[in-house]
Design a protein around this motif. Structure first.
Motif, PDB file in Angstrom:
ATOM      1  N   ILE A   7       0.839  -1.202   0.000  1.00  0.00           N
ATOM      2  CA  ILE A   7       0.000   0.000   0.000  1.00  0.00           C
ATOM      3  C   ILE A   7       0.873   1.250   0.000  1.00  0.00           C
ATOM      4  CG2 ILE A   7      -1.675   1.329   1.345  1.00  0.00           C
ATOM      5  CD1 ILE A   7      -2.792  -1.353   2.359  1.00  0.00           C
ATOM      6  N   LEU A   8       1.924   1.242   0.827  1.00  0.00           N
ATOM      7  CA  LEU A   8       2.790   2.416   0.943  1.00  0.00           C
ATOM      8  C   LEU A   8       3.678   2.605  -0.282  1.00  0.00           C
ATOM      9  CD1 LEU A   8       3.843   4.705   2.818  1.00  0.00           C
ATOM     10  CD2 LEU A   8       5.561   3.092   3.626  1.00  0.00           C
ATOM     11  N   ILE A   9       4.340   1.522  -0.719  1.00  0.00           N
ATOM     12  CA  ILE A   9       5.301   1.624  -1.821  1.00  0.00           C
ATOM     13  C   ILE A   9       4.619   1.486  -3.177  1.00  0.00           C
ATOM     14  CG2 ILE A   9       7.341   0.558  -2.863  1.00  0.00           C
ATOM     15  CD1 ILE A   9       8.163  -0.360  -0.063  1.00  0.00           C
ATOM     16  N   GLY A  10       3.812   0.425  -3.317  1.00  0.00           N
ATOM     17  CA  GLY A  10       3.209   0.147  -4.618  1.00  0.00           C
ATOM     18  C   GLY A  10       2.092   1.089  -4.993  1.00  0.00           C
ATOM     19  N   GLN A  11       1.302   1.537  -4.001  1.00  0.00           N
ATOM     20  CA  GLN A  11       0.180   2.420  -4.297  1.00  0.00           C
ATOM     21  C   GLN A  11       0.550   3.896  -4.149  1.00  0.00           C
ATOM     22  OE1 GLN A  11      -3.281   1.288  -5.164  1.00  0.00           O
ATOM     23  NE2 GLN A  11      -1.834  -0.281  -5.795  1.00  0.00           N
ATOM     24  N   ALA A  12       1.106   4.251  -2.980  1.00  0.00           N
ATOM     25  CA  ALA A  12       1.383   5.668  -2.715  1.00  0.00           C
ATOM     26  C   ALA A  12       2.758   6.110  -3.199  1.00  0.00           C
ATOM     27  CB  ALA A  12       1.241   5.959  -1.221  1.00  0.00           C
TER      28      ALA A  12
ATOM     29  N   THR B   9      13.050   7.315   7.635  1.00  0.00           N
ATOM     30  CA  THR B   9      12.354   6.131   8.152  1.00  0.00           C
ATOM     31  C   THR B   9      13.343   5.121   8.721  1.00  0.00           C
ATOM     32  OG1 THR B   9      12.359   5.179   5.908  1.00  0.00           O
ATOM     33  CG2 THR B   9      10.385   6.383   6.598  1.00  0.00           C
ATOM     34  N   LEU B  10      14.523   5.033   8.120  1.00  0.00           N
ATOM     35  CA  LEU B  10      15.573   4.171   8.649  1.00  0.00           C
ATOM     36  C   LEU B  10      15.950   4.613  10.063  1.00  0.00           C
ATOM     37  CD1 LEU B  10      17.831   2.047   8.428  1.00  0.00           C
ATOM     38  CD2 LEU B  10      19.216   3.765   7.238  1.00  0.00           C
TER      39      LEU B  10
ATOM     40  N   LEU C 202       7.236  12.706   6.036  1.00  0.00           N
ATOM     41  CA  LEU C 202       6.676  12.493   4.702  1.00  0.00           C
ATOM     42  C   LEU C 202       6.741  13.742   3.835  1.00  0.00           C
ATOM     43  CD1 LEU C 202       3.635  10.185   5.538  1.00  0.00           C
ATOM     44  CD2 LEU C 202       5.715   9.562   4.305  1.00  0.00           C
ATOM     45  N   ARG C 203       7.251  14.823   4.410  1.00  0.00           N
ATOM     46  CA  ARG C 203       7.542  15.996   3.578  1.00  0.00           C
ATOM     47  C   ARG C 203       8.796  15.763   2.741  1.00  0.00           C
ATOM     48  NH1 ARG C 203       6.784  20.683   8.241  1.00  0.00           N
ATOM     49  NH2 ARG C 203       4.553  20.324   8.618  1.00  0.00           N
ATOM     50  N   LEU C 204       9.580  14.772   3.154  1.00  0.00           N
ATOM     51  CA  LEU C 204      10.807  14.437   2.444  1.00  0.00           C
ATOM     52  C   LEU C 204      10.496  13.512   1.273  1.00  0.00           C
ATOM     53  CD1 LEU C 204      12.978  13.673   5.591  1.00  0.00           C
ATOM     54  CD2 LEU C 204      12.889  15.810   4.307  1.00  0.00           C
ATOM     55  N   ARG C 205      11.447  13.420   0.350  1.00  0.00           N
ATOM     56  CA  ARG C 205      11.263  12.564  -0.825  1.00  0.00           C
ATOM     57  C   ARG C 205      12.519  11.737  -1.069  1.00  0.00           C
ATOM     58  NH1 ARG C 205       8.530  16.497  -5.437  1.00  0.00           N
ATOM     59  NH2 ARG C 205       6.759  17.241  -4.187  1.00  0.00           N
ATOM     60  N   GLY C 206      12.349  10.660  -1.826  1.00  0.00           N
ATOM     61  CA  GLY C 206      13.475   9.866  -2.277  1.00  0.00           C
ATOM     62  C   GLY C 206      14.320   9.326  -1.146  1.00  0.00           C
ATOM     63  N   TYR C 207      15.643   9.431  -1.313  1.00  0.00           N
ATOM     64  CA  TYR C 207      16.522   8.831  -0.311  1.00  0.00           C
ATOM     65  C   TYR C 207      16.495   9.596   1.013  1.00  0.00           C
ATOM     66  CZ  TYR C 207      19.681  12.273  -2.512  1.00  0.00           C
ATOM     67  OH  TYR C 207      20.236  13.408  -3.051  1.00  0.00           O
ATOM     68  N   TYR C 208      16.055  10.877   1.010  1.00  0.00           N
ATOM     69  CA  TYR C 208      15.895  11.597   2.262  1.00  0.00           C
ATOM     70  C   TYR C 208      14.805  10.935   3.115  1.00  0.00           C
ATOM     71  CZ  TYR C 208      18.564  15.315  -0.007  1.00  0.00           C
ATOM     72  OH  TYR C 208      19.536  16.039  -0.661  1.00  0.00           O
TER      73      TYR C 208
ATOM     74  N   ILE D 166       8.701   5.286   0.184  1.00  0.00           N
ATOM     75  CA  ILE D 166       9.605   4.240   0.622  1.00  0.00           C
ATOM     76  C   ILE D 166       9.763   4.308   2.144  1.00  0.00           C
ATOM     77  CG2 ILE D 166      11.664   5.653   0.316  1.00  0.00           C
ATOM     78  CD1 ILE D 166      11.424   1.861  -0.279  1.00  0.00           C
ATOM     79  N   SER D 167       9.930   3.160   2.765  1.00  0.00           N
ATOM     80  CA  SER D 167      10.213   3.109   4.203  1.00  0.00           C
ATOM     81  C   SER D 167      11.216   1.999   4.472  1.00  0.00           C
ATOM     82  CB  SER D 167       8.929   2.855   5.012  1.00  0.00           C
ATOM     83  OG  SER D 167       9.249   2.632   6.374  1.00  0.00           O
ATOM     84  N   LEU D 168      12.299   2.353   5.164  1.00  0.00           N
ATOM     85  CA  LEU D 168      13.303   1.374   5.565  1.00  0.00           C
ATOM     86  C   LEU D 168      13.268   1.155   7.078  1.00  0.00           C
ATOM     87  CD1 LEU D 168      16.369   2.435   3.381  1.00  0.00           C
ATOM     88  CD2 LEU D 168      14.645   0.678   2.914  1.00  0.00           C
TER      89      LEU D 168
END
Length: 315
Positions: free
Chosen positions: A45-50, A113-114, A102-108, A53-55
Motif C-alpha cells: 500500500i505504501l510503496i506500490g500504491q502511494a 524512516t531508517l 513524509l515531507r521528504l522525498r526519495g533517499y531523504y 519508501i520506508s526502511l
C-alpha cells in the motif's frame, strides 16, 4: 483480476497447502510466510500504491511484538487486547512521525524512516528492565488453542498458528483490496504517478501519504504481534534494520503493485532460505545472486513477469 477472485485463490491455497505437508514443520513455515505477507501487504500500500519508501517498518513490527509481551506482564491485558493496543500505538506513532518525515522525498525519506527503525531497536535493546534487552522476553500464551481443546477440537501448535495466521492474512488482503478499489486507493495511485499532477486535480497529497503510512504501520504491527504470539518469545531482531530490508525486498521482489505479488514475494523470501540451507556457506551468496537477477530482468517483480509470460503464451 477481480478482488473476489484474488481472495478466492488465496483462501484456496491456504486451505489446500496442508494436504502437501509431509510433517508439522511445514505448518510453522507456512505460518511464518503468512505473518511476513501481512507486513508486506502494508508495504505494498505504501510503496506500490502511494509511491513512498520506508526502511524502518520493522520498528512498527517491534512495537506490535513487544506490546504482546509487555501488555499481559505489566498491564494485565489479554494477549489479543495487547495486539490491538500495539496496532493502535503503531498507528498513532506513524501519525505523529509521518507528518514531518513524509515531507521528504526519495533517499531523504528512506534515511528518515531508517532512523525511526533504528531508534525503536535501540530503545528495545537498551531498556533491559522493561524489554529484557538483547536477551528478549517471553510472551504470554494466547489461550485460544486451550479453549478449542475444551470444546473438543484438538489441534497442534503448528496447525493452530497456520490457521490463525492464514485467516488474518485473508482479512488483511480483503481490507487492502478494498482500499485499492476505493477513492483513497485511486488518489494514492495518482500521487504515485505524479505528486504535482495529483495536487493540480485537487488531491491532498500530504493527507494521502500519511494515510498510506499509518495503514502500513498497522499492518506491520499486527504482523509483529502474530510473530511474537506464535513464537512465545521475542528478541530485538524483530525491530532490526535487517528485518526492515527483508520486508522491502519481499515487497519489490514479488511485485509491489498487487496484493498477490506481496504474498508471493513473502513466500519466496521466507521459503528460499530454508531450501538453500543445503548449500551451507554459499546460502547467502546464492540468495543474493537470485535477487540481483530478478531485479535486473524482472524490475516489476516476479509475479507480474510470470503473469505477462503466461498471457503471451496463451495468445
Amino acid at each position: 483480476m477481480s478482488k473476489w477472485l484474488q481472495l478466492a485463490i488465496l483462501a484456496a491455497l491456504i486451505a489446500a497447502l496442508p494436504l502437501l505437508f509431509p510433517s508439522g514443520y511445514y505448518y510453522r513455515i507456512g505460518a511464518l510466510v503468512f505473518v511476513n505477507a501481512l507486513a508486506v501487504i502494508g508495504l505494498a500500500i505504501l510503496i506500490g500504491q502511494a509511491g513512498q519508501i520506508s526502511l524502518g517498518h520493522a520498528g512498527f513490527a517491534g512495537i506490535g511484538a513487544y506490546s504482546c509481551a509487555l501488555g499481559p506482564e505489566w498491564l494485565g491485558l489479554h494477549p489479543a487486547l495487547s495486539l490491538l493496543a500495539g496496532a493502535a500505538l503503531s498507528g498513532v506513532t506513524a501519525l505523529l512521525i509521518g507528518r514531518p518525515i513524509l515531507r521528504l522525498r526519495g533517499y531523504y525519506l528512506a534515511v528518515a524512516t531508517l532512523g525511526f527503525g533504528i531508534l525503536v531497536a535501540m530503545v528495545i535493546q537498551n531498556e533491559r528492565a522493561l524489554t529484557g534487552g538483547p536477551d528478549g522476553m517471553a510472551v504470554a500464551e494466547l489461550g485460544l488453542r486451550d479453549l478449542l481443546r475444551d470444546l473438543g477440537w484438538r489441534i497442534g501448535g503448528g496447525e493452530f498458528w497456520y490457521a490463525v495466521s492464514g485467516i488474518v492474512l485473508i482479512l488483511g488482503a480483503w481490507i487492502a483490496l478494498n482500499i485499492f478499489d476505493s477513492p483513497t486507493g485511486r488518489a494514492m495511485r495518482a500521487l504515485h504517478g505524479s505528486e504535482v499532477a495529483a495536487r493540480t486535480v485537487g488531491i491532498d497529497v500530504a493527507s494521502y501519504k500519511l494515510k498510506a503510512f499509518v495503514i502500513s504501520a498497522v499492518y506491520a504491527s499486527v504482523s509483529g504481534s502474530l510473530l511474537a504470539l506464535q513464537n512465545r518469545y521475542i528478541t530485538p531482531d524483530v525491530a532490526g534494520f535487517l528485518h526492515s530490508i527483508e520486508l522491502v525486498t519481499m515487497t519489490v521482489l514479488g511485485g509491489a503493485g498487487s496484493i498477490m505479488g506481496a504474498v508471493f514475494g513473502a513466500a519466496i523470501l521466507t521459503i528460499l532460505p530454508q531450501v538453500l540451507t543445503a548449500l551451507a556457506d554459499y546460502e547467502q551468496l546464492v540468495l543474493g545472486a537470485i535477487m540481483i537477477v530478478v531485479m535486473i530482468f524482472m524490475p516489476q517483480g516476479l509475479l507480474p513477469y510470470i503473469s505477462r509470460r503466461l498471457r503471451r503464451t496463451g495468445k
